[in-house]
Design an enzyme around this catalytic site. Structure first.
Site, mmCIF file in Angstrom:
data_model
loop_
_atom_site.group_PDB
_atom_site.id
_atom_site.type_symbol
_atom_site.label_atom_id
_atom_site.label_comp_id
_atom_site.label_asym_id
_atom_site.label_seq_id
_atom_site.Cartn_x
_atom_site.Cartn_y
_atom_site.Cartn_z
ATOM 1 N N SER A 132 -81.406 -56.058 -20.995
ATOM 2 C CA SER A 132 -80.877 -57.198 -20.235
ATOM 3 C C SER A 132 -81.023 -58.495 -21.030
ATOM 4 O O SER A 132 -80.489 -59.525 -20.646
ATOM 5 C CB SER A 132 -81.614 -57.325 -18.902
ATOM 6 O OG SER A 132 -83.002 -57.525 -19.122
ATOM 7 N N CYS B 56 -117.602 -44.041 -25.907
ATOM 8 C CA CYS B 56 -118.596 -45.016 -25.441
ATOM 9 C C CYS B 56 -118.616 -45.211 -23.929
ATOM 10 O O CYS B 56 -119.404 -46.005 -23.419
ATOM 11 C CB CYS B 56 -118.349 -46.370 -26.131
ATOM 12 S SG CYS B 56 -116.981 -47.312 -25.435
ATOM 13 N N ALA C 14 -84.557 -50.552 -21.867
ATOM 14 C CA ALA C 14 -84.736 -49.514 -20.853
ATOM 15 C C ALA C 14 -83.444 -48.776 -20.507
ATOM 16 O O ALA C 14 -83.476 -47.598 -20.153
ATOM 17 C CB ALA C 14 -85.325 -50.131 -19.580
ATOM 18 N N CYS D 199 -113.673 -43.795 -21.897
ATOM 19 C CA CYS D 199 -113.640 -43.544 -23.338
ATOM 20 C C CYS D 199 -114.622 -42.415 -23.683
ATOM 21 O O CYS D 199 -115.808 -42.519 -23.346
ATOM 22 C CB CYS D 199 -114.011 -44.821 -24.084
ATOM 23 S SG CYS D 199 -114.261 -44.570 -25.859
ATOM 24 N N HIS E 248 -92.957 -53.274 -27.803
ATOM 25 C CA HIS E 248 -93.873 -53.303 -26.663
ATOM 26 C C HIS E 248 -94.897 -52.172 -26.734
ATOM 27 O O HIS E 248 -95.463 -51.782 -25.715
ATOM 28 C CB HIS E 248 -93.082 -53.248 -25.344
ATOM 29 C CG HIS E 248 -92.231 -54.478 -25.132
ATOM 30 N ND1 HIS E 248 -91.238 -54.562 -24.189
ATOM 31 C CD2 HIS E 248 -92.231 -55.679 -25.768
ATOM 32 C CE1 HIS E 248 -90.663 -55.770 -24.240
ATOM 33 N NE2 HIS E 248 -91.244 -56.454 -25.197
ATOM 34 N N ASN F 295 -74.339 -53.009 -22.686
ATOM 35 C CA ASN F 295 -75.237 -53.059 -21.531
ATOM 36 C C ASN F 295 -74.420 -53.038 -20.245
ATOM 37 O O ASN F 295 -73.330 -53.600 -20.187
ATOM 38 C CB ASN F 295 -76.102 -54.338 -21.584
ATOM 39 C CG ASN F 295 -77.297 -54.257 -20.658
ATOM 40 O OD1 ASN F 295 -78.061 -53.288 -20.703
ATOM 41 N ND2 ASN F 295 -77.446 -55.236 -19.796
HETATM 42 ZN ZN LIG Z 1 -114.986 -46.755 -26.363
#
Ligand SMILES: [Zn+2]
Length: 262
Positions: free
Chosen positions: A188, A149, A14, A146, A113, A212
């Site tokens: 970190s 769906c 970050a 969504c 991530h 850092n």
């Molecule tokens: Zn969906």
């Protein structure tokens, strides 16, 4: 050290993006330092189980500075490093997409991530763009569903406590055992398994450079620690001319690349 490195893997966190106006999580002004409850709300369980948590998440995303953020000189330094031909991989804990926006080749960026720039439906798996979902929030929806769906949409960023994608982690590990210098910048080094990549690189024989603002648990095994602002220090490091291969006494050897074994 930087001049002598021929195959560099970077691990960023970050701190690389704070100069772009994106707050970090654990620094002195970090999101979780100031509001520990926000960390508990960042789990998949609370997100899926509580409509109010999801509505709050959509409001927070819509207001987040990441959508207006531009890369800073620290991001551009890694793009320059790639162009110099010495970057093995750019492993990042960031989900903001700013390395790619700064010019890093997407296939070189390993997003540990995940990425906040995408959405996925938890019911049918349909992928989508976060930008499109946020346009619906700005148009008045409090929880965009969504389009395929009607299921719950989530960000493609990994949530707190959620396991990492094993294939992404495999690529990251392959890159840290296949470098002669690991540069850990703006992290970190307190989140596993990302932090453990530094120990792995060191065990595999790479030199470790930690850049850092605050001390990290891995400073003791680093060859060097840089505490200056990243937007200044990284461009200067990358601008250091590499040692000419003809002047080198030793051949390149990395643990992860058998073709370099002698
Ligand atoms: Zn969906």
């Amino acid at each position: 050290m930087f001049a002598g490195a021929r195959r560099i893997t970077a691990l960023t966190g970050a701190g690389v993006s704070t100069a772009s106006g994106i707050p970090d999580y654990r620094g002195p002004a970090g999101v979780w330092t100031k509001d520990p409850a926000a960390q508990r709300m960042s789990t998949l369980e609370s997100y899926l189980g509580d409509l109010e948590v999801r509505r709050a998440a959509w409001r927070r995303r819509a207001a987040h500075p990441v959508w207006l953020a531009e890369p800073n000189p620290a991001h551009r330094a890694f793009a320059d490093l790639e162009r110099s031909g010495r970057l093995r991989a750019l492993v990042t804990q960031n989900v903001d997409g700013l390395h790619q926006k700064a010019g890093s080749t997407p296939s070189m960026v390993v997003e540990l991530h995940g990425s906040a720039t995408g959405t996925v439906c938890v019911d049918c798996g349909s992928p989508g763009s976060m930008r499109a979902a946020l346009e619906r929030v700005q148009a008045g929806e409090d929880e965009p569903d969504c389009p395929a769906c009607g299921g719950i949409l989530r960000s493609t960023a990994v949530l707190f406590g959620e396991p990492l994608d094993p294939e992404v982690l495999r690529r990251a590990r392959a890159a840290v055992v296949d470098c002669d210098l690991l540069v850990a910048a703006g992290t970190s080094l307190t989140v596993q398994p990302a932090a453990g990549l530094v120990g792995l690189a060191s065990t595999a024989g790479a030199a470790v450079l930690i850049c850092n603002a605050e001390p990290t648990p891995y400073d003791g095994l680093a060859t060097a620690v840089v505490r200056r602002p990243l937007a200044e220090a990284l461009p200067e490091l990358v601008a250091i001319a590499p040692i000419d291969d003809a002047e080198r006494a030793a051949p390149l050897t990395t643990w992860g690349d058998p073709s370099t074994w002698s």
